[in-house]
Write an enzyme that holds these catalytic residues in place. Structure first.
Site, mmCIF file in Angstrom:
data_model
loop_
_atom_site.group_PDB
_atom_site.id
_atom_site.type_symbol
_atom_site.label_atom_id
_atom_site.label_comp_id
_atom_site.label_asym_id
_atom_site.label_seq_id
_atom_site.Cartn_x
_atom_site.Cartn_y
_atom_site.Cartn_z
ATOM 1 N N SER A 260 1.185 -1.014 0.034
ATOM 2 C CA SER A 260 0.233 0.192 0.440
ATOM 3 C C SER A 260 0.981 0.837 0.174
ATOM 4 C CB SER A 260 -0.676 -0.043 1.577
ATOM 5 O OG SER A 260 0.056 0.290 2.578
ATOM 6 N N LYS A 261 0.582 2.603 -0.716
ATOM 7 C CA LYS A 261 1.301 3.831 -0.102
ATOM 8 C C LYS A 261 1.835 3.800 1.145
ATOM 9 C CE LYS A 261 -0.312 8.023 0.048
ATOM 10 N NZ LYS A 261 0.541 8.424 0.850
ATOM 11 N N ARG A 262 1.104 3.245 1.966
ATOM 12 C CA ARG A 262 1.719 3.851 3.325
ATOM 13 C C ARG A 262 2.610 3.195 3.807
ATOM 14 N NH1 ARG A 262 -3.867 3.619 4.540
ATOM 15 N NH2 ARG A 262 -3.732 1.284 4.801
#
Ligand code: GLU
Length: 503
Positions: A260-262
């Site tokens: 994910s972007k996180r």
């Protein structure tokens, strides 16, 4: 006659393009081009609540940077235009109604409050075969009541209706035969209260309308597949359905779940193709802005879930078009490894025959102070340092001292072993170079060694001080190459300044 291959990438314009999205584009593109087919981009913007300004433009800019140009799209036009679902709104209702008429869908009039009440009453409430008979819809109301509500324009949606305990199956080009039990499938909304279709109806109607022959998408869409297969069957007949391939997920570096972007923010690597600024004005740096060459980005993505079955890892786009095969796409998820991604970039940084290509690619990324020198100078520097670089930060670190005197000098690394003999050596060296500064690195080195020998100092003890004087620290390419490029005046000035600061 076999049908012309037509594939589509169907993004919802809800944000920046994640590397998984670009890989989906790539596999679609490779397959289309390998088969002399068309690559279509369709914008699936039926969910107005998730629409993000600028996302569509970003998608096309990314594809352009990657060199994966669509044959048809809202931007490129085509005979099946429009390619934005919001502009095709009117085309969907008739299919929803056809399904209702055939008994494969129904009108549901439940208000938001009524649905809320149900959710409170029943844990994990789902609108499905087990609950639909207790709701306010055309299955529970009489024909007259339903007609009356429709005539009054009462707010309603259309929901799909599958019978439980049946099997839906299809052949996935990567996974083989896939089976679903309809008992698990809920009554998804097909047409919303605002008259817009949901993704489930629109994707089927448009794949049919646009004569799509193959639909490749991320594995996260596999749970939706039974509804899509069902709709295909009931509306258009299964024989017209595209062939499906659900591509493996791209996983976090430790293999624990979808990337994910996180994860990128947490571990300090990009996940978007290009810089993306979200609604909260938070910038996520892209691969492009990290100094990835498009060829490297594509090459790296191709290998995240596929291999050629040989040792070869470096492929041009044309080679990928030739070699790609769905049979060699893995079923399991592919772990993302940023170090490996940088390895690909390094290989590509080393590829271009001349560094003009690099200068062109890095135009917007190199600091403005590089511009104090002519292009030829920049190109020469890039040629010298690229061996040490796998991204733009490496490139700047390894070349900034060619453009400006280092701001900090690691004097502490020279001082402990500094003495009068070394001082005398560097004084002789600068006065010698003042009179005769050779124009090539090998001759400068010879001059340097000759003085060292005459003064009986080991060359090995002098190289590190010289490097630190010229670049500020223990890094950079060959020290005499540096001296040649920065030239006589600058070389002498840097040595003298540091010598003056040592005791
Ligand atoms: N609109 C879907 C998405 O955002 C497309 C999925 C599909 O390709 O069917 O990914």
């Amino acid at each position: 006659m076999t049908k012309k291959v037509r594939v589509r990438f169907a993004p919802s314009p809800t944000g920046g393009l994640h590397l998984g999205g670009v890989r989906t584009v790539l596999y679609n593109y490779l397959f289309a081009k390998q088969n002399g087919g068309d690559f279509i981009v369709r914008i699936e913007d039926t969910d107005q609540t998730r629409f993000v300004e600028g996302a569509e433009e970003y998608i096309f800019k990314t594809l352009e940077w990657c060199g994966l140009q669509p044959d048809e799209s809202p931007k490129h036009g085509g005979q099946f235009a429009p390619y934005r679902q919001s502009e095709r709104k009117e085309s969907y209702r008739k299919y929803a109604e056809e399904l209702v008429a055939k008994g494969f869908a129904y009108y549901a009039f439940d208000t938001a409050e009524e649905l809320d009440t149900k959710r409170k009453e029943i844990a994990n409430f789902q609108y499905s075969h087990s609950t639909r008979n207790a709701m306010k819809n055309s299955l529970t109301l009489s024909v007259e009541e339903t007609k009356k509500l429709l005539d009054e324009n009462a707010q309603h949606v259309v929901r799909v209706k599958l019978q439980p305990n049946e099997e839906i199956k299809f052949t996935d080009l990567i996974r083989g035969e896939v089976h679903f039990d309809t008992t698990q499938v809920d009554d998804k909304v097909l047409l919303k209260a605002d008259g817009m279709p949901t993704y489930h109806l629109a994707v089927v109607v448009d794949d049919y309308a646009m004569q799509i022959t193959h639909a490749f998408r991320g594995e996260e869409w596999l749970p939706s597949a039974p509804v899509h297969i069902f709709l295909w069957d009931k509306l258009f007949g299964l024989e017209n359905m595209p062939q499906w391939a659900h591509l493996p997920l791209i996983l976090k570096p430790d293999g624990n779940g979808k990337l994910s972007k996180r994860d990128g923010d947490r571990l300090g690597f990009p996940v978007f193709a290009m810089d993306w600024t979200n609604a909260a004005n938070e910038l996520s740096r892209g691969f492009k802005e990290r100094g990835f060459l498009p060829e490297a980005f594509i090459n790296m993505l191709a290998m995240l879930g596929w291999n050629a079955g040989t040792e070869q890892e470096i492929f041009t786009l044309n080679e990928l078009i030739e070699k790609f095969s769905l049979e060699r796409v893995h079923k399991g998820g592919a772990k993302f490894d940023y170090e490996k991604a940088k390895w690909f970039n390094h290989k590509w940084i080393m590829q271009p025959e001349n560094c003009e290509v690099l200068l062109e690619q890095y135009q917007d990324l190199i600091p403005s102070y590089f511009r104090s020198k002519p292009d030829d100078y920049i190109i020469e520097v890039l040629g010298l340092v690229r061996e040490r670089c796998s991204d733009i930060d490496d490139l700047i670190t390894n070349s900034s001292f060619f453009f400006q005197t280092p701001e900090t000098i690691d004097v502490a690394a020279i001082q402990p072993k500094w003495d009068e003999k070394k001082k005398a050596f560097f004084e002789t060296l600068t006065s010698d170079w003042q009179n005769n500064f050779a124009s090539d690195a090998a001759s400068l080195e010879q001059q340097f060694k000759a003085i060292a020998e005459a003064q009986q100092i080991k060359v090995g003890e002098l190289m590190l001080p010289l490097r630190i004087m010229l670049v500020g620290g223990k890094f950079g390419p060959g020290v005499f190459d540096i001296a040649t490029i920065i030239g006589k005046e600058e070389t002498i000035k840097r040595i003298e300044n540091v010598v003056a600061s040592l005791r």
